[in-house]
Design an enzyme around this catalytic site. Structure first.
Site, mmCIF file in Angstrom:
data_model
loop_
_atom_site.group_PDB
_atom_site.id
_atom_site.type_symbol
_atom_site.label_atom_id
_atom_site.label_comp_id
_atom_site.label_asym_id
_atom_site.label_seq_id
_atom_site.Cartn_x
_atom_site.Cartn_y
_atom_site.Cartn_z
ATOM 1 N N TYR A 119 0.783 -1.259 0.133
ATOM 2 C CA TYR A 119 -0.110 0.075 -0.135
ATOM 3 C C TYR A 119 0.851 1.171 -0.091
ATOM 4 C CZ TYR A 119 -3.253 3.471 1.411
ATOM 5 O OH TYR A 119 -3.926 4.815 1.595
ATOM 6 N N GLU A 207 -3.635 7.650 -3.931
ATOM 7 C CA GLU A 207 -3.500 6.482 -3.273
ATOM 8 C C GLU A 207 -3.342 5.355 -4.190
ATOM 9 O OE1 GLU A 207 -6.051 4.357 0.061
ATOM 10 O OE2 GLU A 207 -6.934 4.376 -2.061
#
Length: 397
Positions: A119, A207
């Site tokens: 992530y 993101e």
């Protein structure tokens, strides 16, 4: 302002970040051609909506199948079939709420061999007023879930704007993610690219989830989500062109066209206030007296009669609104202008729910006179506490 995944990947690609090749499909009949233009032998078909959790989502329509909004296809024909199943159907995810969002476009891209999922995000840290990196070895999961269950697996730090991004920032992320060999060098370069993109395009959030290590041992941005500062869009015509108005709340879209600060909420009492701080206080006191606000609406300090009229129309267009509280403290904004706008709007659209009006400040007596002589069924309030009590009582019966 948010954009779709395929648009975000287009921006990443233009800056040299590693992403898979893909094609967007707006019409079902174009799906086969789009898939055929890619190498394969595995294709990924992704529903394009402004919401996360697509892979774990489900479609309302049975004929869309039960594989969620991200599907693997092993032939051009299968990719075409999955695209046709998604287009025009309603996808429900954790972020859309039960109403879901209609899929108006899908993205077909080459499949990638995945060795590891991680992530990565860049966002604006409100406490430090700096750009922050957030990274975790737990890719492909909701970062909120990771933060709650295993916070030690999240690496977060901000970048000093005086120096900007430096290679040691990238190395810090690389080592935190357990990268080795060529991956460290790739990470340093990629983080620099993402930081430059973030700053140059005035983003609020970028993101990458997941950021993957491919079977060949290289880094690749497998998914991408971007949000931009709406106050800076005027500087970026290329970003403004990416806006998809079908993904926005119609009431919020209408408000933006009249320069009104409006956010739809889930409550039953509509609010019209001047000033963001007063609007927040108004919402708080409504909750204090046992009800929920239906919106945040700041008409601003220089609102005209026309803007107030449109604001009132937007509030009354919400079927959840069971009552309206107008709370105006006249400073730059004059009470008589607000009163004229409310009267004009009510006469145009009608009034089917209780309306409480609290006016104070510049030209307050003139504003009250306009309301009192309008012939409207309006409940007057002396102060904010009185107004909140009266509108909650009127709505609750």
């Amino acid at each position: 302002m948010n954009i779709h995944e395929y648009q975000a990947k287009g921006l990443l690609r233009s800056y040299g970040a590693p992403v898979a090749d893909g094609r967007v499909v707006l019409r079902a009949e174009d799906a086969k051609t789009a898939a055929g233009a890619l190498d394969g032998p595995v294709w990924v078909v992704k529903a394009q909506i402004h919401a996360g959790g697509r892979g774990k989502g489900s479609f309302k329509e049975p004929d869309a199948g039960d594989k969620g909004g991200v599907r693997i296809a092993k032939s051009v024909e299968e990719a075409e079939m999955e695209a046709k199943r998604m287009l025009g159907r309603t996808l429900v995810t954790k972020q859309t709420g039960p109403a879901g969002k209609e899929v108006g476009r899908v993205y077909i891209e080459d499949g990638s061999s995945i060795q590891t999922e991680m992530y990565l995000a860049l966002l604006v840290d409100r406490q430090t007023s700096r750009v922050s990196f957030v990274a975790s070895t737990e890719g492909g999961m909701d970062i909120e879930e990771v933060a709650e269950s295993t916070p030690e697996k999240i690496l977060s730090f901000s970048v000093d704007p005086a120096t900007g991004y430096q290679p040691f920032h990238g190395r810090r992320i690389a080592f935190g993610l357990g990268l080795e060999g060529k991956q460290v060098k790739q990470c340093v370069a990629l983080m620099g690219t993402l930081y430059r993109l973030f700053v140059e395009k005035d983003m609020e959030m970028l993101e990458i989830n997941p950021l993957v290590i491919t079977g060949e041992g290289d880094l690749k941005c497998l998914d991408a989500k971007m949000g931009f500062d709406g106050n800076a869009i005027y500087r970026h015509a290329d970003i403004a062109e990416l806006r998809d108005e079908t993904e926005e709340d119609p009431k919020e879209l209408a408000a933006s066209k009249y320069d009104l600060n409006y956010i739809a909420l889930d409550g039953e009492i509509g609010c019209m206030v001047n000033g963001a701080g007063l609007a927040m206080a108004t919402m708080d006191i409504i909750k204090l007296y046992g009800a929920e606000p239906a919106n945040f609406l700041d008409v601003g300090g220089g609102a005209t009669k026309e803007k107030v009229t449109e604001a009132f129309k937007i509030i009354t267009s919400d079927p959840n609104v069971k009552g309206i509280l107008v709370n105006i403290f006249g400073g730059i904004m004059r009470c008589d202008v607000i009163a004229e706008g409310v009267v004009a709007a009510v006469k145009e659209v009608g009034l089917k729910v209780p309306l409480v009006v609290r006016l104070e400040g510049t030209n307050v007596e003139k504003g009250k006179e306009i309301i009192n002589t309008s012939g409207l069924d309006v409940i007057a309030a002396d102060d904010l506490k009185d107004g909140a009590e009266k509108i909650v009582k009127a709505v609750k019966g």
